[in-house]
Scaffold this motif. Structure first.
Motif, PDB file in Angstrom:
ATOM      1  N   ARG A   8      49.455  16.811  61.233  1.00  0.00           N
ATOM      2  CA  ARG A   8      49.619  17.805  62.313  1.00  0.00           C
ATOM      3  C   ARG A   8      50.496  18.963  61.812  1.00  0.00           C
ATOM      4  O   ARG A   8      51.361  19.459  62.520  1.00  0.00           O
ATOM      5  N   GLU A   9      50.244  19.378  60.595  1.00  0.00           N
ATOM      6  CA  GLU A   9      51.072  20.419  59.995  1.00  0.00           C
ATOM      7  C   GLU A   9      51.036  21.707  60.821  1.00  0.00           C
ATOM      8  O   GLU A   9      52.021  22.450  60.868  1.00  0.00           O
ATOM      9  N   GLN A  10      49.906  21.961  61.474  1.00  0.00           N
ATOM     10  CA  GLN A  10      49.807  23.164  62.303  1.00  0.00           C
ATOM     11  C   GLN A  10      50.746  23.078  63.512  1.00  0.00           C
ATOM     12  O   GLN A  10      51.322  24.086  63.946  1.00  0.00           O
ATOM     13  N   THR A  11      50.936  21.871  64.045  1.00  0.00           N
ATOM     14  CA  THR A  11      51.864  21.685  65.159  1.00  0.00           C
ATOM     15  C   THR A  11      53.303  21.869  64.701  1.00  0.00           C
ATOM     16  O   THR A  11      54.135  22.438  65.413  1.00  0.00           O
ATOM     17  N   GLU A  12      53.599  21.418  63.482  1.00  0.00           N
ATOM     18  CA  GLU A  12      54.939  21.605  62.934  1.00  0.00           C
ATOM     19  C   GLU A  12      55.271  23.090  62.818  1.00  0.00           C
ATOM     20  O   GLU A  12      56.382  23.525  63.141  1.00  0.00           O
ATOM     21  N   ILE A  17      58.325  27.863  64.863  1.00  0.00           N
ATOM     22  CA  ILE A  17      58.446  29.209  65.431  1.00  0.00           C
ATOM     23  C   ILE A  17      59.114  29.145  66.798  1.00  0.00           C
ATOM     24  O   ILE A  17      60.021  29.936  67.106  1.00  0.00           O
ATOM     25  N   LEU A  18      58.683  28.203  67.640  1.00  0.00           N
ATOM     26  CA  LEU A  18      59.287  28.065  68.959  1.00  0.00           C
ATOM     27  C   LEU A  18      60.780  27.771  68.842  1.00  0.00           C
ATOM     28  O   LEU A  18      61.610  28.405  69.515  1.00  0.00           O
ATOM     29  N   SER A  58      61.211  13.937  70.134  1.00  0.00           N
ATOM     30  CA  SER A  58      61.772  15.064  69.383  1.00  0.00           C
ATOM     31  C   SER A  58      60.706  15.926  68.715  1.00  0.00           C
ATOM     32  O   SER A  58      61.023  17.004  68.203  1.00  0.00           O
ATOM     33  N   ASP A  59      59.452  15.457  68.716  1.00  0.00           N
ATOM     34  CA  ASP A  59      58.361  16.251  68.162  1.00  0.00           C
ATOM     35  C   ASP A  59      57.512  16.889  69.266  1.00  0.00           C
ATOM     36  O   ASP A  59      56.331  17.174  69.077  1.00  0.00           O
ATOM     37  N   THR A  60      58.130  17.113  70.435  1.00  0.00           N
ATOM     38  CA  THR A  60      57.432  17.781  71.537  1.00  0.00           C
ATOM     39  C   THR A  60      58.121  19.113  71.839  1.00  0.00           C
ATOM     40  O   THR A  60      59.324  19.274  71.582  1.00  0.00           O
ATOM     41  N   SER A  61      57.376  20.035  72.403  1.00  0.00           N
ATOM     42  CA  SER A  61      57.937  21.355  72.697  1.00  0.00           C
ATOM     43  C   SER A  61      59.064  21.271  73.725  1.00  0.00           C
ATOM     44  O   SER A  61      60.075  21.983  73.614  1.00  0.00           O
ATOM     45  N   PHE A  62      58.929  20.390  74.731  1.00  0.00           N
ATOM     46  CA  PHE A  62      59.956  20.351  75.776  1.00  0.00           C
ATOM     47  C   PHE A  62      61.278  19.812  75.245  1.00  0.00           C
ATOM     48  O   PHE A  62      62.347  20.303  75.592  1.00  0.00           O
ATOM     49  N   MET A  63      61.218  18.802  74.356  1.00  0.00           N
ATOM     50  CA  MET A  63      62.466  18.249  73.832  1.00  0.00           C
ATOM     51  C   MET A  63      63.089  19.183  72.794  1.00  0.00           C
ATOM     52  O   MET A  63      64.321  19.287  72.688  1.00  0.00           O
ATOM     53  N   ILE A  64      62.261  19.881  72.041  1.00  0.00           N
ATOM     54  CA  ILE A  64      62.775  20.884  71.105  1.00  0.00           C
ATOM     55  C   ILE A  64      63.520  21.965  71.870  1.00  0.00           C
ATOM     56  O   ILE A  64      64.632  22.365  71.502  1.00  0.00           O
ATOM     57  N   ALA A  65      62.925  22.443  72.963  1.00  0.00           N
ATOM     58  CA  ALA A  65      63.547  23.499  73.765  1.00  0.00           C
ATOM     59  C   ALA A  65      64.869  23.029  74.362  1.00  0.00           C
ATOM     60  O   ALA A  65      65.877  23.755  74.326  1.00  0.00           O
ATOM     61  N   LEU A 266      55.791  30.646  58.320  1.00  0.00           N
ATOM     62  CA  LEU A 266      54.512  30.621  57.599  1.00  0.00           C
ATOM     63  C   LEU A 266      54.705  30.194  56.143  1.00  0.00           C
ATOM     64  O   LEU A 266      53.853  29.498  55.574  1.00  0.00           O
ATOM     65  N   LYS A 267      55.813  30.593  55.524  1.00  0.00           N
ATOM     66  CA  LYS A 267      56.088  30.153  54.156  1.00  0.00           C
ATOM     67  C   LYS A 267      56.266  28.634  54.118  1.00  0.00           C
ATOM     68  O   LYS A 267      55.747  27.951  53.236  1.00  0.00           O
ATOM     69  N   GLN A 268      57.008  28.118  55.088  1.00  0.00           N
ATOM     70  CA  GLN A 268      57.217  26.671  55.159  1.00  0.00           C
ATOM     71  C   GLN A 268      55.894  25.961  55.440  1.00  0.00           C
ATOM     72  O   GLN A 268      55.582  24.927  54.842  1.00  0.00           O
ATOM     73  N   HIS A 269      55.096  26.529  56.349  1.00  0.00           N
ATOM     74  CA  HIS A 269      53.809  25.936  56.698  1.00  0.00           C
ATOM     75  C   HIS A 269      52.871  25.929  55.504  1.00  0.00           C
ATOM     76  O   HIS A 269      52.151  24.953  55.263  1.00  0.00           O
TER      77      HIS A 269
END
Length: 399
Positions: A8-12, A17-18, A58-65, A266-269
């Motif tokens: 799920r590298e695209q999700t990472e 970014i978020l 911890s890999d969800t947008s709500f917990m990251i926020a 994007l560099k990291q991705h």
């Protein structure tokens, strides 16, 4: 490699970014001197959780926020400030909502200026509640699995709320495929984000994915009344854009911060995708002699940046000719970042390279100045007369 994002590298990349943009936004809006607001509201319209592999989410947008905003609040409290942070999470799936509500409820602490509200229902159905809840500066994150559940006319009050910004996960790959179909039901399904009559307005001279994304970005920009709207393409392992993060803002400062963080992500991705490809090859063919860090060369991203620089220089020459007068760099830079995937520093580099190629005057090198690059006050002056003449070559590189 973060195993939670394996496959799920695209999700990472999306979450990176978020995470980083939300942190910068919160520090600027709540703790800055020039743009300070007493309250920041974060809205997540499609919270999930979906495909989470971590027990603590911890890999969800709500917990990251939540993690980012709690940390920012602690930093600002140590500086003697008393920021108020409000988070609104909407999720229509009952099972997912139950998990979401249980995970975020403990963060609700109004007495300490941290408010959390949840909503079990559709995002568009939550708009009235969100508008009552929101205060101060608002960042809205829209991360759906399709394109039918956030029609612009239904969520317009939130898109147009000021002060505020919006980040949308646009499903580039799926939308590009389906917008080329003529089935009436499919055509109608895009009316919410592309507007009725979109098949007549889409640019059929472009590849379907690019044409649909261009139209989406323009409709999004118009619907929110944004000054700037930019898209960040995110790829899966295959060399094909999977989705785009589309960012809308009304302020040049937000645009500059976003473009800078976008490049880092994007560099990291790019490296994470390379790591994943090597891991897959190793699984199929056996151990490799070298590690990803020893082999990786980000030629693709560098080449893309070089193309963007050349396009930006050509655009600037055209604009200077059309205007027929010098333009302050403070006006040039936001327009350049809006049109091209460049960082603020790279926008300056474009002008320096253009001056080196005798295309514009190096006004930032006036007598007494020690600056090597333009700032917002410097005039960008075309060397070639506006009424004709052939511009000198841009050179082989604008780096």
């Amino acid at each position: 490699m973060n195993e939670a994002y394996a496959g799920r590298e695209q999700t990472e990349a999306k979450h990176a970014i978020l995470r980083h943009y939300l942190q910068e936004l919160a520090l600027i809006t709540l703790g800055g001197k020039e743009y300070a607001y007493p309250t920041l509201t974060y809205v997540d319209g499609f919270s999930g959780p979906w495909q989470s592999r971590c027990g603590d989410y911890s890999d969800t947008s709500f917990m990251i926020a939540l993690g980012v905003l709690k940390d920012v609040q602690r930093q600002l409290v140590r500086r003697g400030k008393r920021p108020v942070i409000k988070c609104f999470f909407a999720e229509k799936n009952r099972i997912s909502f139950a998990q979401l509500d249980a995970a975020v409820r403990t963060y609700d602490n109004p007495s300490n200026g941290f408010h959390v509200e949840t909503f079990n229902g559709t995002f568009q159905g939550a708009i009235a509640d969100i508008m009552r809840f929101a205060e101060g500066f608002t960042l809205t994150f829209i991360d759906p699995t399709g394109w039918t559940e956030y029609p612009f006319d239904k969520i317009a009050p939130l898109l147009t709320r000021r002060p505020g910004e919006v980040l949308v996960n646009y499903m580039y790959d799926f939308a590009g495929r389906f917008t080329s179909w003529s089935d009436p039901k499919i055509v109608e399904s895009f009316n919410g984000i592309l507007r009725p009559g979109w098949p007549e307005r889409i640019d059929r001279s472009l590849p379907p994915g690019e044409a649909a994304e261009n139209l989406f970005r323009q409709e999004f920009k118009d619907a929110g009344g944004f000054q700037y709207a930019v898209s960040t393409p995110i790829k899966k392992l295959a060399e094909r854009t999977h989705f785009c993060l589309t960012y809308g803002t009304r302020h040049w400062k937000g645009l500059e911060v976003y473009r800078s963080l976008e490049r880092k992500a994007l560099k990291q991705h790019d490296f994470r995708r390379f790591e994943a490809k090597l891991a897959k090859e190793e699984e199929e063919s056996g151990p490799l002699m070298f590690k990803a860090s020893e082999l990786h060369q980000p030629f693709t991203l560098d080449a893309q940046t070089e193309r963007e620089k050349h396009s930006a220089a050509e655009w600037l020459i055209k604009m200077l000719r059309e205007r027929g007068r010098p333009i302050p760099f403070g006006q040039v830079s936001p327009q350049m970042l809006d049109r091209f995937a460049l960082t603020p520093s790279e926008a300056k580099d474009v002008c320096v390279a253009m001056a080196d190629n005798a295309l514009i005057l190096p006004t930032w090198l006036d007598v007494g100045s020690k600056r090597k690059k333009p700032d917002k006050r410097d005039l960008i002056i075309l060397v070639v007369p506006p009424d004709g003449g052939t511009a000198p070559s841009l050179g082989a590189s604008l780096s």
